[in-house]
Design an enzyme around this catalytic site. Structure first.
Site: not given
Ligand code: CPU
Length: 560
Positions: A125, A336, A384, A472, A530
């Site tokens: 209300n 990252d 990597y 990269y 991560h």
């Protein structure tokens, strides 16, 4: 008996506390009026008086106050009570919820029910608020609209509790049967007609008691349950924007909320969607949140050239992006690769950076003596990245089976299954590939829902991994650019959030950052790997909202 699948929540007194009755008591005390005076006037004005008219939306708040003041005066005269000449009941409505605000445990329960497939509805209300305080009402309703499936305001539908027809209306809108529905209100008279219809009712006097009843009725564990995931932004309904930064190259972003601008910059291999749990929370905290698809990702362009992804070029792109949107300054939050990027924004464009925060990624100042490529080769954890250097090689591996790729990347720490908890980032060159030795069929991690998996897959279908991998491939180009600032300090307000179990960006790598960022604030999230934003969304939101509040304290009042 039909299972309960729908829950109606009253607003003032249930979702917002302490509610109108406490505000009335406060005004009575301030003015030295007998307790219950205002409530008596309301009761006396009856179901066709000014309050009921306001609640049915027949008159706006300002008119209701004028009428109600007249009634208060008449009632005071009749009862021999002395009302000050300047009496108005308007202050009772001012900051009605300032002592309390949103009832967090009840809101948490509502979100948990919704996460468990319940439809949730606010049934209140209320009145058309044309008061000077109406911006607060706006904040509350825009928050509710984002957290509930349906919000029914009596003043918009021309009926009010406890009229039976408003309950019928709510059930019809929800496509619910009374036997499937639960209703919580702090006023017994509002519950009565609902109960008569077969709706299960909970009279809310004490939050813990009410939650126990709600838990029993719904069959969902609401008390002492684990941390609840904050609401997620939905790609289909969230607002999207596009900025062309040069012919043929555009950046896509998602845009939520209103206030000082926050730019969220994701990492590899991700999407604006990695911030899905932060977008609604930061918007509700009073900010305009812009989550980008970084260059190379999702609906942003992915030019093939490696140089397009140098840190210098990416920062220049961001400046153009801000210019085209007419944004002079923003707070940058990155994770990252987005974290590495936002540190560079703060270093090279401090004028445009209100404040900077990084999740997981330390600030690595360049070593003027050693190129980044050499540094990277010397760190076995970063092997990597060496594998990623040769154009086309990692693309072939990561694009071969997108669903498998995404499932392999997005895993929490220590998930017990046949796969290693995280892809091993070392010896990748020696193994001849990132995924070499992993099974063809990979289970989906609990941090990634099936719909989230499918969303990421759809995003990488567009442009593949060439753009993302090019981030990269500028190690030494970016080293040459950043080296001139090798001993510069970052003086804008800064936050570093470390994640205890990140296997690549280790918390220990942040040691000594204070030398170059003297006013650094720190946060740390335990048992987090991560993928911080989706692994620990509530912890991330708490840390960010607290820090943002400190940084923007002069400009942003807390919204709720
Ligand atoms: C983990 C393991 C192997 C390959 C990829 C990943 N992040 C996912 C995380 C990749 C990453 O490489 N971040 C950079 C950010 C800038 C500093 C160096 C690390």
């Amino acid at each position: 008996m039909a299972a309960r699948r729908f829950v109606l929540f009253d607003l003032g007194g249930v979702l917002l506390t302490p509610g109108p009755q406490a505000a009335f008591r406060r005004l009575e005390e301030t003015l030295g009026l007998p307790g219950g005076f205002l409530l008596n006037v309301f009761v006396k004005s009856g179901s066709d008086g000014p309050f009921a008219q306001a609640e049915r939306g027949q008159i706006p708040f300002s008119q209701f106050v004028t009428e109600m003041n007249k009634e208060c005066k008449a009632f005071a005269e009749e009862s021999g009570i002395n009302l000050p000449e300047t009496f108005s009941m308007e202050p009772a409505f001012h900051g009605m919820f300032d002592d309390g605000g949103i009832n967090k445990p009840i809101l948490k329960a509502a979100i948990m029910l919704r996460n468990n497939g319940f439809k949730t509805c606010v049934l209140t209300n209320n009145w058309v608020d044309d008061s000077p305080n109406r911006n607060r009402t706006a904040d509350i309703f825009s928050f509710l609209n984002n957290h509930f499936d349906l919000v029914i305001e009596s003043c918009r539908v021309g009926m009010r509790k406890p009229e039976k027809r408003i309950y019928e209306y709510a059930l019809k809108k929800l496509k619910a049967d009374p036997q499937e529905t639960i209703f919580l209100d702090d006023i017994g008279a509002n519950l009565k007609p609902a109960r008569d219809m077969g709706i299960a009712t909970v009279l809310v006097r004490d939050t813990d008691e009410a939650l126990k009843e709600l838990q029993d009725l719904s069959g969902i564990k609401l008390i002492d349950s684990e941390e609840v995931k904050p609401p997620s932004a939905d790609p289909d309904t969230v607002p999207h924007g596009y900025v062309t930064i040069k012919p043929g190259v555009k950046l896509h972003y998602v845009d939520m909320g209103n206030g000082p601008v926050i730019c969220l910059c994701h990492g590899f291999p991700e999407s604006w969607y990695s911030w899905r749990y932060q977008l609604p929370a930061l918007a509700a905290a009073g900010y305009r949140v812009i989550a980008l698809d970084m260059k190379g990702y999702g609906e942003s362009s992915a030019p093939p050239e490696i140089e397009e992804y140098s840190q210098q070029q990416l920062c220049q792109d961001m400046i153009t992006f801000l210019d085209k949107l007419g944004i002079s300054q923003a707070t940058f939050i990155g994770h990252d690769w987005g974290g590495a990027f936002v540190w560079n924004m703060a270093l090279f464009y401090p004028e445009r950076v209100k404040a900077v925060a990084s999740l997981n990624t330390p600030f690595f100042p360049p070593d003027p003596e050693i190129k980044t490529s050499e540094k990277t080769k010397a760190n076995p954890l970063f092997d990597y990245q060496i594998y990623f250097q040769e154009p086309g090689v990692a693309e072939a591996e990561l694009e071969k089976n997108l669903e498998r790729t995404i499932k392999i990347f997005f895993r929490g720490p220590g998930e017990k299954d046949k796969l290693a908890p995280f892809i091993s980032s070392g010896s990748v060159c020696e193994r001849g590939g990132l995924f070499v030795g992993l099974p063809e069929k990979v289970p989906r991690s609990s941090i990634l829902s099936e719909s989230a998996l499918q969303f990421y897959v759809s995003q990488f279908k567009k442009n593949g991994f060439r753009g993302p991998l090019n981030w990269y491939r500028n190690m030494d180009r970016s080293w040459e650019w950043t080296v001139k600032a090798h001993n510069w300090k970052i003086l804008v307000p800064a936050l570093m959030v470390t994640a205890e179990k990140d296997p690549v960006l280790l918390p220990v790598m942040t040691t000594g950052m204070e030398k170059r960022i003297p006013n650094l604030t720190r946060g740390h999230i335990e048992a987090c790997g991560h993928w911080t934003q989706m692994e620990k969304p509530a912890a991330v939101n708490d840390i960010l909202i607290k820090w943002l509040g400190e940084v923007h304290s002069a400009s942003v009042p807390s919204k709720l």
